[in-house]
Write a protein that holds these residues in place. Structure first.
Motif, short mmCIF file in Angstrom:
data_model
loop_
_atom_site.label_atom_id
_atom_site.label_comp_id
_atom_site.label_asym_id
_atom_site.label_seq_id
_atom_site.Cartn_x
_atom_site.Cartn_y
_atom_site.Cartn_z
N ARG A 121 -0.75 3.32 -16.53
CA ARG A 121 0.69 3.30 -16.30
C ARG A 121 1.37 4.35 -17.17
O ARG A 121 2.27 5.06 -16.74
CB ARG A 121 1.28 1.93 -16.68
CG ARG A 121 0.95 0.83 -15.74
CD ARG A 121 1.62 -0.46 -16.18
NE ARG A 121 3.09 -0.36 -16.10
CZ ARG A 121 3.91 -1.40 -16.18
NH1 ARG A 121 3.42 -2.62 -16.34
NH2 ARG A 121 5.20 -1.24 -16.08
N TRP A 179 -2.06 1.66 -7.15
CA TRP A 179 -1.10 2.36 -8.00
C TRP A 179 0.28 1.72 -7.92
O TRP A 179 0.95 1.52 -8.93
CB TRP A 179 -0.99 3.84 -7.57
CG TRP A 179 -2.13 4.69 -8.01
CD1 TRP A 179 -3.45 4.35 -8.01
CD2 TRP A 179 -2.04 6.02 -8.52
NE1 TRP A 179 -4.19 5.40 -8.49
CE2 TRP A 179 -3.36 6.44 -8.81
CE3 TRP A 179 -0.99 6.89 -8.77
CZ2 TRP A 179 -3.65 7.69 -9.33
CZ3 TRP A 179 -1.28 8.16 -9.28
CH2 TRP A 179 -2.60 8.55 -9.56
N THR A 180 0.69 1.44 -6.71
CA THR A 180 2.02 0.85 -6.54
C THR A 180 2.10 -0.51 -7.24
O THR A 180 3.08 -0.82 -7.91
CB THR A 180 2.34 0.70 -5.05
OG1 THR A 180 2.22 1.98 -4.44
CG2 THR A 180 3.75 0.17 -4.86
N ARG A 181 1.04 -1.27 -7.06
CA ARG A 181 1.01 -2.56 -7.75
C ARG A 181 1.08 -2.36 -9.27
O ARG A 181 1.74 -3.11 -9.97
CB ARG A 181 -0.30 -3.29 -7.40
CG ARG A 181 -0.35 -3.75 -5.95
CD ARG A 181 0.50 -4.98 -5.78
NE ARG A 181 0.70 -5.35 -4.38
CZ ARG A 181 0.72 -6.62 -3.97
NH1 ARG A 181 0.54 -7.60 -4.84
NH2 ARG A 181 0.95 -6.89 -2.71
N VAL A 183 2.38 0.20 -11.09
CA VAL A 183 3.66 0.65 -11.66
C VAL A 183 4.78 -0.37 -11.45
O VAL A 183 5.80 -0.30 -12.12
CB VAL A 183 4.10 2.02 -11.10
CG1 VAL A 183 3.10 3.10 -11.47
CG2 VAL A 183 4.35 1.98 -9.62
N THR A 184 4.57 -1.30 -10.54
CA THR A 184 5.59 -2.34 -10.38
C THR A 184 5.14 -3.66 -11.00
O THR A 184 5.75 -4.70 -10.76
CB THR A 184 5.94 -2.56 -8.90
OG1 THR A 184 4.72 -2.79 -8.18
CG2 THR A 184 6.65 -1.34 -8.33
N GLN B 128 8.24 2.13 -16.66
CA GLN B 128 7.03 1.91 -17.45
C GLN B 128 7.37 1.67 -18.92
O GLN B 128 6.56 1.18 -19.70
CB GLN B 128 6.08 3.09 -17.33
CG GLN B 128 5.79 3.53 -15.90
CD GLN B 128 5.43 2.38 -14.97
OE1 GLN B 128 4.55 1.59 -15.28
NE2 GLN B 128 6.13 2.27 -13.86
N LEU B 137 13.50 -1.93 -10.51
CA LEU B 137 12.62 -1.24 -9.58
C LEU B 137 11.94 -2.23 -8.64
O LEU B 137 11.86 -2.02 -7.43
CB LEU B 137 11.56 -0.46 -10.37
CG LEU B 137 10.55 0.32 -9.55
CD1 LEU B 137 11.23 1.43 -8.76
CD2 LEU B 137 9.45 0.91 -10.44
N GLU B 172 3.92 -2.51 2.69
CA GLU B 172 3.62 -2.04 1.33
C GLU B 172 2.53 -0.98 1.36
O GLU B 172 2.57 -0.02 0.57
CB GLU B 172 3.18 -3.22 0.46
CG GLU B 172 3.13 -2.85 -1.01
CD GLU B 172 2.67 -4.00 -1.89
OE1 GLU B 172 2.55 -5.13 -1.38
OE2 GLU B 172 2.42 -3.75 -3.07
N SER B 176 3.25 2.55 -0.16
CA SER B 176 2.44 2.93 -1.32
C SER B 176 1.97 4.36 -1.24
O SER B 176 1.93 5.08 -2.25
CB SER B 176 1.22 2.01 -1.43
OG SER B 176 1.62 0.73 -1.81
N TRP B 179 4.73 6.55 -2.38
CA TRP B 179 4.92 6.47 -3.83
C TRP B 179 3.86 7.30 -4.57
O TRP B 179 4.16 8.03 -5.50
CB TRP B 179 4.84 5.01 -4.30
CG TRP B 179 6.08 4.21 -4.04
CD1 TRP B 179 6.83 4.23 -2.91
CD2 TRP B 179 6.69 3.28 -4.93
NE1 TRP B 179 7.88 3.36 -3.03
CE2 TRP B 179 7.81 2.76 -4.25
CE3 TRP B 179 6.40 2.83 -6.21
CZ2 TRP B 179 8.66 1.80 -4.84
CZ3 TRP B 179 7.23 1.87 -6.79
CH2 TRP B 179 8.35 1.37 -6.10
N THR B 180 2.65 7.13 -4.14
CA THR B 180 1.58 7.86 -4.81
C THR B 180 1.78 9.36 -4.66
O THR B 180 1.61 10.13 -5.60
CB THR B 180 0.21 7.44 -4.22
OG1 THR B 180 0.07 6.04 -4.36
CG2 THR B 180 -0.92 8.16 -4.95
#
Lengths: 207, 207, 207, 207
Positions: A121, A179-181, A183-184, B128, B137, B172, B176, B179-180
Motif C-alpha cells: 500500500r 490491488w483495489t481491495r 488500497v480500499t 493510504q 474513498l 468491482e 478495478s 484503478w490499477t
DNA sequence: GGATAACCGAGACGGTACGTCCTGTCTTCGA
DNA sequence: TCGAAGACAGGACGTACCGTCTCGGTTATCC
C-alpha cells in the motif's frame, strides 16, 4: 562485532549492535538492519510513520548510508516488499479456476496477515508522488504479471481456455481486484468469495 | 486593505482579485478561490505539489481558513474531486459488453484528459495515510459501484447474463482494472483493448 | 598502467595521474599530490571548499592516507602554508620606516597575489576551532615575529630608535595591521598608505 | 557529554517555557530565547559547538524560526555579539595615551572575562568561510573604528597630535593589536603592557 | 446604532523530515 | 606494511510543509 561471534551470515536481529565498516564494500549486516527497521516501522506505524529519518534512527544507521544504497524512499520500500513477498504459491492443479483461486486467496491472505500488505500500500501511495517509485512499481507489476500469467498460459496450452485470451491482460484483471481491495482496505475476502470472483472471470457470465 | 494599489503584478490572475470581508459568515468567494487553487495545483503539479501551504498561497487565503472548512487535506481533495465529476455516461445499449466498454472507455478517457485522474490518484494516495480520506474513498467507491452496477443488473434482468452473477462484485472487477491502470499511470488503453478486456469478463474464456 | 610508468619527477602537476604503490613505505608522490591538491583547492575555492574529502578526491587519495600523515585538517593547512612561504624580504636600508614599509608592503602583496593569503586566512579560521591549529598558529607567529623583529633590533642598535622600544611588541603592532587587513579582506593597500601607516608607528604623532 | 541528547530538559527555565505564536509578527520572547541559547552555547562550548541545530535545540525553537530572522549563522553570531558588547568606555581624559590605554585595556578585559571574546573570535572565523559574515564583519569594523576614532579626532582638535594623523587608520592600528591577540588567544595583557603598546603608537619611537 | 461575534488575510511558531555534505574511523585488497 | 578505495555512524546544513496560534481588520447581526 568486537567479540568473536562468528555469525557472518547470521540473522542479526539486533539493530542496536554497533556496526562499523567492513572495508570498502557494502556491509550486509547494515543493509539487513536497515531493511529490518524499515519493515518494523511499516508494520507498527504504517506508511504515515515511515521516513528515512525514522528508519535510520531505528537501524542505528546514518542517513547517507541509506541514501547510498537506496536512492529513494521508494526503492527502500520496494526492496522491503520484495524480501517479504515470500511464499506466494505457484499453483498448477490442472484447473484454472482452482489455480487462480489459490493464487488470489493467498495474495489477499498474505497482504492481510503479514506486513507486506502495508508495505505494498505504501509503495502504491509513494508512486503517486515519486516518479522513481512509479517506475519501480510499474516494472514490478510487469514482472509479477508476466510471472503469474504462467498459470493462464498453462491453461491455454492444455486447451482449457481459448487461444484468444491474452494471458497478461487476463492476469491483470485478477490482480487488479486485489490491488483495489488493498488500497480500499477491504482484504477480508473469504475463499468462497474469491472463488466466486475468479469464476466471474473464467466461467461464462452468460445465462 | 488600506489602499487599492495592492498586488498589481499578481502571479495568478484569478486569485489576485482582492476579496473583501463579507462579515461574520463564510465567504463563498474565498471557498471557491481555494477550491480553484487546489484544482489548478493538482492539474499543474500533481499530488506532489499539492500542499495546504501551496493552496493557501495561490488562493491568497490564510491556512487557518482552509483548515476551518476542510479539516484535512483529504477533505479538500475529495471536495475538489466531487466538483470535477463530469458526466459519466450511463449507457444502455442492450448489450452488456457494449455498455461496459463505453463506460470503461469513458472513465479512462476522462481520467486521461481532465485533471480528475490526477485528483483521484491523489485521493487514493492520501487514503493510504489519512484515515478520513480512507473512509471517504471507500464510501465513494461503494456509491459509484452501486450506481454503475445498474448496467449489470439490467443485463441480468433482460436475461443476458446468469442470475448467479453478483452485480456489485462484477462491477468491482471492471472498475478495478481502471484503478490499477490509474495508479500505475497506464491509462492509454485504446477502445479495442478496452473491449477485449471487457470481453474477458463477459464472454467465456473457455475454448 | 600497472608497470613502467615511473613518474620519477614527482612534481606531478596532474593529480589524476595514476600512482602505484611503492610497497610498505610512505609514498612521497602521494604526499606531494595531497599537498598540491590542498593548495589548489584553497586557491580555487578558498577555505569554504577546503575539506579533507575534497582534497582526497582531487588527489585521488584515500582519506585515511591523509589522516595518517596529517593528524588534523589544521596540520595539512599549516604544511601547505609552510611550503608556500615565498621569500619574504628582509630589508636593511638603514631607515626603519623604509624597512618596515618594504616588509609590510611585500607581505600584503604576497597575500594578495599568491594563494598564501587564502591559506593563512584559513589557518586563522581553523585555529578558532581546532586547538592544534591554535598552537601551531601561535608558535608560527612567535617565530615570525622574532625573525622580523630583527629590523627593529637593528634600528635600535644603530640608535635610530629608543632603547625602550620592545622589538617584539613593536613588530607585533606592524604585523597586526596586516592580519586585520587579511581577515577582513582589505589587503589592497597602496605603498603610500603602507608608508603612512608605518610612519604612524615610527614617527611621532605629536603636533 | 558523550552525546548531544543529554540535557533536553535544560536547567534553563526561560528556554524550556513553551512559546507559541503571538500572531503574524515576530515573537520577542522567542528571539530572546534564541539569542540567549546562542550566547550560552558559545560561552560553554565555543565556536566548535555552535550550530544552528544546537541553538534551536537549546532554545526549544524550530530551525526555520531561526533562519527566518537570521539568514545565516553569521548574522546570529553578529547579533549576539552586538547585544553583548555593552560597557565599552568612551574615555575622554584629555590625554590620548590615557584614552587609548583605557579603551584597549577595557576591550581586552571584556573579551577575556565575558563570552564576547569567544563570540567575536567565532565571527572572525565564520567570516573566512561565509561571505555574508565577511560583509557583516567588515561593516561592523568600519562602524566601530569610526566611533572609537572620536578619541583621536578629539586629540587632534585639541592640538595634542598632528593634523596629518588619519584618525581611522590610527584607530585601526590600535584595534588590530587587540584582534591579533584575540585570534591567537593572548588576551592576558596587563595594563602596563597595554600602556606600553599604546605609547609605541603615540609617543615617538625615536631616540 | 453601538457592541459583538465570526470570518478572513497574514504569517509566526514548534516541529518533523527531506536529501546533501563532511568528519574521522574502520576494513579490505592489491602491490 | 603501506596506499587506494570507500563504507560506516553521525551530525549539521538549509528548505518545505505541517497544523496551531494569535493578530488586526472587516462586516452583519443582535441587543
Amino acid at each position: 562485532m568486537t567479540d568473536g561471534t562468528q555469525d557472518t551470515d547470521g540473522t542479526d536481529a539486533e539493530a542496536s549492535a554497533q556496526r562499523t565498516s567492513i572495508g570498502a564494500r557494502r556491509n550486509p549486516a547494515t543493509a539487513e538492519a536497515i531493511r529490518l527497521a524499515a519493515t518494523e516501522i511499516l508494520a507498527e506505524k504504517g506508511y504515515a510513520g515511515f521516513s528515512v529519518e525514522a528508519v535510520a534512527r531505528r537501524a542505528r544507521a546514518g542517513k547517507p548510508t541509506i541514501y547510498r544504497w537506496w536512492p529513494s524512499k521508494a526503492e527502500l520500500l520496494l526492496d522491503v516488499y520484495h524480501r517479504q513477498k515470500t511464499g506466494m504459491p505457484e499453483p498448477d492443479t490442472g484447473s484454472l479456476v482452482e489455480d487462480l483461486t489459490i493464487y488470489l486467496d493467498a495474495l489477499l491472505r498474505i497482504w492481510r496477515e503479514t506486513p507486506s500488505g502495508t508495505v505494498f500500500r505504501s509503495l502504491i501511495a509513494e508512486a503517486q508522488t515519486d516518479s522513481a517509485a512509479a517506475r519501480a512499481l510499474r516494472t514490478y507489476l510487469d514482472q509479477r504479471l508476466d510471472q503469474s500469467a504462467a498459470m493462464i498460459r498453462r491453461a491455454r496450452t492444455r486447451g482449457e481456455i481459448s487461444e484468444t485470451v491474452d494471458p497478461l491482460l487476463a492476469m491483470e484483471l485478477v490482480t487488479s481486484l486485489a490491488w483495489t481491495r488493498l488500497v480500499t482496505d477491504r482484504l477480508d475476502m473469504e475463499t468462497a468469495a474469491v472463488r466466486a470472483a475468479v469464476s466471474l472471470f473464467v466461467e461464462s457470465w452468460r445465462a
